[in-house]
Design an enzyme around this catalytic site. Structure first.
Site, PDB file in Angstrom:
ATOM      1  N   ASP A 169       0.883  -1.156   0.000  1.00  0.00           N
ATOM      2  CA  ASP A 169       0.000   0.000   0.000  1.00  0.00           C
ATOM      3  C   ASP A 169       0.932   1.221   0.000  1.00  0.00           C
ATOM      4  O   ASP A 169       2.085   1.118   0.433  1.00  0.00           O
ATOM      5  CB  ASP A 169      -0.869  -0.039   1.265  1.00  0.00           C
ATOM      6  CG  ASP A 169      -1.683   1.222   1.440  1.00  0.00           C
ATOM      7  OD1 ASP A 169      -2.319   1.652   0.462  1.00  0.00           O
ATOM      8  OD2 ASP A 169      -1.669   1.794   2.550  1.00  0.00           O
ATOM      9  N   LEU A 170       0.444   2.355  -0.493  1.00  0.00           N
ATOM     10  CA  LEU A 170       1.341   3.526  -0.598  1.00  0.00           C
ATOM     11  C   LEU A 170       1.170   4.480   0.592  1.00  0.00           C
ATOM     12  O   LEU A 170       2.097   4.670   1.389  1.00  0.00           O
ATOM     13  CB  LEU A 170       1.043   4.257  -1.919  1.00  0.00           C
ATOM     14  CG  LEU A 170       1.869   5.509  -2.204  1.00  0.00           C
ATOM     15  CD1 LEU A 170       3.351   5.174  -2.364  1.00  0.00           C
ATOM     16  CD2 LEU A 170       1.365   6.201  -3.481  1.00  0.00           C
ATOM     17  N   ASP A 171      -0.040   5.056   0.725  1.00  0.00           N
ATOM     18  CA  ASP A 171      -0.291   6.057   1.765  1.00  0.00           C
ATOM     19  C   ASP A 171      -0.206   5.421   3.147  1.00  0.00           C
ATOM     20  O   ASP A 171      -0.962   4.507   3.467  1.00  0.00           O
ATOM     21  CB  ASP A 171      -1.702   6.662   1.586  1.00  0.00           C
ATOM     22  CG  ASP A 171      -1.837   7.440   0.283  1.00  0.00           C
ATOM     23  OD1 ASP A 171      -0.972   8.263  -0.005  1.00  0.00           O
ATOM     24  OD2 ASP A 171      -2.827   7.211  -0.439  1.00  0.00           O
TER      25      ASP A 171
ATOM     26  N   LYS B 212      -8.809   6.254   6.439  1.00  0.00           N
ATOM     27  CA  LYS B 212      -7.580   5.619   5.933  1.00  0.00           C
ATOM     28  C   LYS B 212      -7.904   4.414   5.044  1.00  0.00           C
ATOM     29  O   LYS B 212      -8.673   3.536   5.440  1.00  0.00           O
ATOM     30  CB  LYS B 212      -6.683   5.198   7.095  1.00  0.00           C
ATOM     31  CG  LYS B 212      -6.027   6.397   7.751  1.00  0.00           C
ATOM     32  CD  LYS B 212      -4.937   5.992   8.718  1.00  0.00           C
ATOM     33  CE  LYS B 212      -4.322   7.236   9.323  1.00  0.00           C
ATOM     34  NZ  LYS B 212      -3.506   6.932  10.486  1.00  0.00           N
ATOM     35  N   GLY B 213      -7.315   4.388   3.866  1.00  0.00           N
ATOM     36  CA  GLY B 213      -7.504   3.267   2.946  1.00  0.00           C
ATOM     37  C   GLY B 213      -8.815   3.338   2.177  1.00  0.00           C
ATOM     38  O   GLY B 213      -9.065   2.530   1.293  1.00  0.00           O
TER      39      GLY B 213
ATOM     40  N   SER C  79      -2.691   0.409  -4.251  1.00  0.00           N
ATOM     41  CA  SER C  79      -3.227   1.581  -3.536  1.00  0.00           C
ATOM     42  C   SER C  79      -4.540   2.038  -4.138  1.00  0.00           C
ATOM     43  O   SER C  79      -4.731   1.966  -5.350  1.00  0.00           O
ATOM     44  CB  SER C  79      -2.215   2.731  -3.626  1.00  0.00           C
ATOM     45  OG  SER C  79      -2.813   3.945  -3.238  1.00  0.00           O
ATOM     46  N   ALA C  80      -5.424   2.574  -3.282  1.00  0.00           N
ATOM     47  CA  ALA C  80      -6.700   3.107  -3.756  1.00  0.00           C
ATOM     48  C   ALA C  80      -6.516   4.464  -4.433  1.00  0.00           C
ATOM     49  O   ALA C  80      -7.414   4.942  -5.121  1.00  0.00           O
ATOM     50  CB  ALA C  80      -7.641   3.277  -2.567  1.00  0.00           C
ATOM     51  N   SER C  81      -5.363   5.075  -4.257  1.00  0.00           N
ATOM     52  CA  SER C  81      -5.204   6.476  -4.671  1.00  0.00           C
ATOM     53  C   SER C  81      -5.024   6.664  -6.165  1.00  0.00           C
ATOM     54  O   SER C  81      -4.192   6.021  -6.804  1.00  0.00           O
ATOM     55  CB  SER C  81      -4.013   7.092  -3.954  1.00  0.00           C
ATOM     56  OG  SER C  81      -3.793   8.397  -4.462  1.00  0.00           O
TER      57      SER C  81
ATOM     58  N   ARG D  94     -11.800   8.036  -2.371  1.00  0.00           N
ATOM     59  CA  ARG D  94     -12.154   9.455  -2.257  1.00  0.00           C
ATOM     60  C   ARG D  94     -13.656   9.655  -2.080  1.00  0.00           C
ATOM     61  O   ARG D  94     -14.106  10.370  -1.184  1.00  0.00           O
ATOM     62  CB  ARG D  94     -11.671  10.188  -3.524  1.00  0.00           C
ATOM     63  CG  ARG D  94     -11.565  11.670  -3.348  1.00  0.00           C
ATOM     64  CD  ARG D  94     -11.083  12.330  -4.637  1.00  0.00           C
ATOM     65  NE  ARG D  94      -9.820  11.792  -5.115  1.00  0.00           N
ATOM     66  CZ  ARG D  94      -9.322  12.035  -6.334  1.00  0.00           C
ATOM     67  NH1 ARG D  94      -9.978  12.813  -7.175  1.00  0.00           N
ATOM     68  NH2 ARG D  94      -8.171  11.494  -6.705  1.00  0.00           N
TER      69      ARG D  94
ATOM     70  N   ASN E 292      -3.868   9.383  -7.147  1.00  0.00           N
ATOM     71  CA  ASN E 292      -2.686  10.249  -7.195  1.00  0.00           C
ATOM     72  C   ASN E 292      -1.380   9.464  -7.076  1.00  0.00           C
ATOM     73  O   ASN E 292      -0.306  10.069  -6.967  1.00  0.00           O
ATOM     74  CB  ASN E 292      -2.757  11.278  -6.059  1.00  0.00           C
ATOM     75  CG  ASN E 292      -3.866  12.295  -6.289  1.00  0.00           C
ATOM     76  OD1 ASN E 292      -3.864  12.996  -7.298  1.00  0.00           O
ATOM     77  ND2 ASN E 292      -4.831  12.343  -5.385  1.00  0.00           N
TER      78      ASN E 292
ATOM     79  N   LYS F 123     -11.068  -1.150  -1.224  1.00  0.00           N
ATOM     80  CA  LYS F 123     -10.745  -2.071  -0.133  1.00  0.00           C
ATOM     81  C   LYS F 123     -11.878  -1.939   0.891  1.00  0.00           C
ATOM     82  O   LYS F 123     -12.372  -0.834   1.084  1.00  0.00           O
ATOM     83  CB  LYS F 123      -9.415  -1.658   0.528  1.00  0.00           C
ATOM     84  CG  LYS F 123      -8.215  -1.700  -0.430  1.00  0.00           C
ATOM     85  CD  LYS F 123      -6.983  -1.063   0.220  1.00  0.00           C
ATOM     86  CE  LYS F 123      -5.827  -0.960  -0.774  1.00  0.00           C
ATOM     87  NZ  LYS F 123      -4.645  -0.268  -0.244  1.00  0.00           N
TER      88      LYS F 123
ATOM     89  N   GLU G  54       0.210  -3.267   4.717  1.00  0.00           N
ATOM     90  CA  GLU G  54      -0.960  -2.383   4.826  1.00  0.00           C
ATOM     91  C   GLU G  54      -1.041  -1.696   6.187  1.00  0.00           C
ATOM     92  O   GLU G  54      -0.752  -2.308   7.204  1.00  0.00           O
ATOM     93  CB  GLU G  54      -2.232  -3.224   4.688  1.00  0.00           C
ATOM     94  CG  GLU G  54      -2.989  -3.045   3.422  1.00  0.00           C
ATOM     95  CD  GLU G  54      -3.542  -1.663   3.145  1.00  0.00           C
ATOM     96  OE1 GLU G  54      -3.640  -0.832   4.064  1.00  0.00           O
ATOM     97  OE2 GLU G  54      -3.876  -1.412   1.987  1.00  0.00           O
ATOM     98  N   ASP G  55      -1.494  -0.425   6.175  1.00  0.00           N
ATOM     99  CA  ASP G  55      -1.666   0.295   7.445  1.00  0.00           C
ATOM    100  C   ASP G  55      -3.135   0.510   7.811  1.00  0.00           C
ATOM    101  O   ASP G  55      -3.423   1.042   8.884  1.00  0.00           O
ATOM    102  CB  ASP G  55      -0.981   1.670   7.384  1.00  0.00           C
ATOM    103  CG  ASP G  55      -1.717   2.626   6.459  1.00  0.00           C
ATOM    104  OD1 ASP G  55      -2.068   2.203   5.330  1.00  0.00           O
ATOM    105  OD2 ASP G  55      -1.954   3.775   6.852  1.00  0.00           O
TER     106      ASP G  55
ATOM    107  N   THR H 156       1.447  10.364   3.669  1.00  0.00           N
ATOM    108  CA  THR H 156       0.543  11.331   3.042  1.00  0.00           C
ATOM    109  C   THR H 156      -0.736  11.521   3.852  1.00  0.00           C
ATOM    110  O   THR H 156      -1.522  12.413   3.543  1.00  0.00           O
ATOM    111  CB  THR H 156       0.159  10.848   1.625  1.00  0.00           C
ATOM    112  OG1 THR H 156      -0.029   9.439   1.706  1.00  0.00           O
ATOM    113  CG2 THR H 156       1.214  11.186   0.618  1.00  0.00           C
TER     114      THR H 156
HETATM  115  C1  BG6 Z   1      -5.835   5.764   0.079  1.00  0.00           C
HETATM  116  C2  BG6 Z   1      -5.813   6.683   1.272  1.00  0.00           C
HETATM  117  O1  BG6 Z   1      -4.565   5.239  -0.148  1.00  0.00           O
HETATM  118  O2  BG6 Z   1      -6.251   6.471  -1.089  1.00  0.00           O
HETATM  119  C3  BG6 Z   1      -7.164   7.363   1.441  1.00  0.00           C
HETATM  120  O3  BG6 Z   1      -5.496   5.953   2.445  1.00  0.00           O
HETATM  121  C4  BG6 Z   1      -7.554   8.075   0.138  1.00  0.00           C
HETATM  122  O4  BG6 Z   1      -7.108   8.282   2.505  1.00  0.00           O
HETATM  123  C5  BG6 Z   1      -7.542   7.070  -1.009  1.00  0.00           C
HETATM  124  O5  BG6 Z   1      -8.852   8.663   0.249  1.00  0.00           O
HETATM  125  C6  BG6 Z   1      -7.885   7.715  -2.354  1.00  0.00           C
HETATM  126  O6  BG6 Z   1      -6.880   8.626  -2.680  1.00  0.00           O
HETATM  127  P1  BG6 Z   1      -6.956   9.750  -3.798  1.00  0.00           P
HETATM  128  O7  BG6 Z   1      -5.543  10.301  -3.810  1.00  0.00           O
HETATM  129  O8  BG6 Z   1      -7.317   9.081  -5.076  1.00  0.00           O
HETATM  130  O9  BG6 Z   1      -7.972  10.735  -3.369  1.00  0.00           O
HETATM  131 MG    MG Z   2      -2.678   3.212   3.581  1.00  0.00          MG
END
Ligand code: BG6
Ligand code: MG
Length: 217
Positions: A9-11, A45-46, A114-116, A49, A118, A145, A169-170, A17
């Protein structure tokens, strides 16, 4: 278990972040006159958005339409991106690059799960894109997740069976996603919170390949 792949996992695992997510969500909550604390932030967390928006609006007892929710999410992301655009390699959490490099030298494949959305920007900003054979993130998977989709996609990209992979994973939802994917999981954080992980450490700097191979799966 024959360890062939490590999915990170990234964040909150490789980069801190979470503080930027909190600042951006807090700014949105303040603007909407919703009380939002560090404790409330744990629930995000995790979480994706749009699911995070739902949690914040629920805290404020607000039920706007989808268009409005998307507007709020875009606003939060604009502020969040302002923070992460300024990130530097100093913000990589201690021990991360050392562990990943050790794994790669031993022939173990590495991926991000990662879910992000970004993820590419963050990896570029902190200069670690080259440390991963695959990146499964919010741009390629759609189920949040604890659904296992993101980790299964990462394993598929690596060409590996789930049972040969360990997830790092955190977040509670992330540990559950690893369990649902049929993968071993190292929790990063507190054992009381991440009780479903096979083992829990405070950070990646506690780990070496030798220690990973000793974990009871
Ligand atoms: C997860 C974070 O990795 O990504 C969440 O733990 C975040 O807090 C999610 O909402 C989505 O990220 P992003 O950058 O696409 O808004
Ligand atoms: Mg995380």
């Amino acid at each position: 278990m024959v360890l062939k792949g490590c999915i990170f996992d990234l964040d909150g695992v490789i980069v801190d972040t979470a503080k930027y997510h909190f600042l951006a969500w807090k700014r949105l909550a303040d603007q909407l006159h919703i009380k939002f604390t560090v404790n409330n932030n744990e629930r995000l967390k995790g979480v994706s958005r749009m699911d995070s928006i739902e949690i914040i609006l629920e805290l404020g007892n607000m039920r706007p339409d989808l268009k409005k929710k998307e507007e709020y999410a875009a606003l939060k992301n604009k502020w969040y991106v302002e923070y992460i655009t300024k990130m530097t390699p100093d913000e990589i959490l201690p021990g991360s690059t050392e562990l990943i490099n050790e794994l790669r030298r031993a022939g173990i494949k590495t991926a991000i799960g990662s879910a992000s959305k970004n993820t590419p920007l963050i990896l570029r900003r902190v200069g670690i894109e080259k440390l991963f054979d695959a990146v499964a993130d919010g741009n390629v998977v759609h189920k949040a997740k604890p659904d296992p989709e993101v980790f299964l996609a990462a394993a598929r990209m690596l060409g590996l069976k789930p049972r040969c992979c360990i997830v790092f994973e955190d977040a509670i939802a992330g540990v559950q996603a690893a369990v649902n994917a049929g993968m071993a999981c190292v929790g990063i954080g507190s054992p009381a919170i991440l009780s479903k992980a096979n083992c829990v450490v405070p950070g990646l700097k506690e780990l070496t390949l030798e220690k990973l191979l000793q974990i009871k799966i």
